[in-house]
Design a protein around this motif. Sequence first.
Motif, short mmCIF file in Angstrom:
data_model
loop_
_atom_site.label_atom_id
_atom_site.label_comp_id
_atom_site.label_asym_id
_atom_site.label_seq_id
_atom_site.Cartn_x
_atom_site.Cartn_y
_atom_site.Cartn_z
N HIS A 87 0.88 -1.29 -0.29
CA HIS A 87 0.15 -0.22 0.12
C HIS A 87 0.80 1.27 -0.17
O HIS A 87 1.83 1.02 0.29
CB HIS A 87 -1.11 0.14 1.15
N VAL A 137 -2.66 2.39 -4.10
CA VAL A 137 -1.50 1.22 -5.22
C VAL A 137 -3.38 -0.04 -5.19
O VAL A 137 -4.26 0.11 -4.96
CB VAL A 137 -1.30 0.14 -4.25
N HIS A 142 -7.98 -1.22 -4.23
CA HIS A 142 -8.35 -0.49 -2.34
C HIS A 142 -9.07 0.14 -1.72
O HIS A 142 -9.42 0.48 -0.39
CB HIS A 142 -6.22 -0.76 -1.97
CU CU Z 1 -4.19 0.23 -0.57
#
Ligand code: CU
Length: 350
Positions: A87, A137, A142
């Motif tokens: 991340h 990301v 996400h």
């Molecule tokens: Cu992420």
Amino acid sequence: MSSNVLPARRGVLGLALLTALTLIATHPAFAAKRVFEMNIEDTKITLVERQQFHTFAFAGQVPGPLFYVDEGDELEVTVNNLTALPHTIHWHGMFQRGTWKMDGVPDVTQKAIEPGDSFTYKFTAEPSGTFWYHCHVNVNEHVAMRGMYGPFIVRPKKPTAIEKKVTKEFVLMLSDWASKWADKPGFGGVPGDVFDYFTLNGRAYPESEPIRIQKGDVVRLRLIGAGELTHALHIHGHSFQIAFKDGFPLPSPIWADTIVVGPGERYDLILTADNPGRWMVHDHVDSHTMNGDRPMGGMMTVIEYTEIKSDDAWYPWNKRVPQPDFYYQDAISKGPGIYTNETFRGQAVQ
Ligand SMILES: [Cu+2]
């Protein structure tokens, strides 16, 4: 305690949670140094009824902690990645002048933060206005499916005339979810996804929360488009002024009763509370007022004037116990700081 100093605070929940908050003020009014540490955790949150989602939650909550800082503050935010996937954090709208490597874009400004690793973001809060932060990301998954977002508000050195009148503030983060991917972390957010749950601050009606105001309030609603879709938020019984777009003051605020908020956009609405009652607030994209295939859900809430009794037996929120700080209104009223919010905390997932 001055308004921009908070005591150091630590909270531990289960094995994997550590949230540390330390703020060091160097000047009483502006340019405080603010130091914060938060984990990214696998967390299960409930949108409404039994609809849960596996999220990668900042400090274990969706939305993430509120960053409410002063223009010019120096921020130092350490992120510990406790999940199994990489991340970053992108601070959407921050200028990052001289600090472009803090912009949080994997393989452009930094290597993504691998599982078990940490990264410290250091930058100056500018410009002022309503912003947000999110992972960069695989944003399609996400941010859109895993709740990796939170509000970021920068208080201006020179407030505009209209915002000086505000007496109450609320933050509304608008999101959409495709339940197909609810329990499949690492997957989802692909073209053709069917979005079937729609939330304000991570909850769908009737598990969203009323916006409670009283006659005479000058209300600021900070809307943040944190999802994949565009929403047309309509407020009954009032007009409002669209005063800010993406944090920037409009030279001449626009009167309206419906506001279209696209992905990534922010609008600050100023509404004068002059019409006591209970007033619907809803996405006018009607299919966004569903929970799955069931109507009267999704992106809806009610403006409740506190002087109106809620004793109608047929009113679903008749006996509702308010969830604290659901729109970050209590945190904002305390002045700048970085605020976690237990209301949004989910269950830890091993
Ligand atoms: Cu992420």
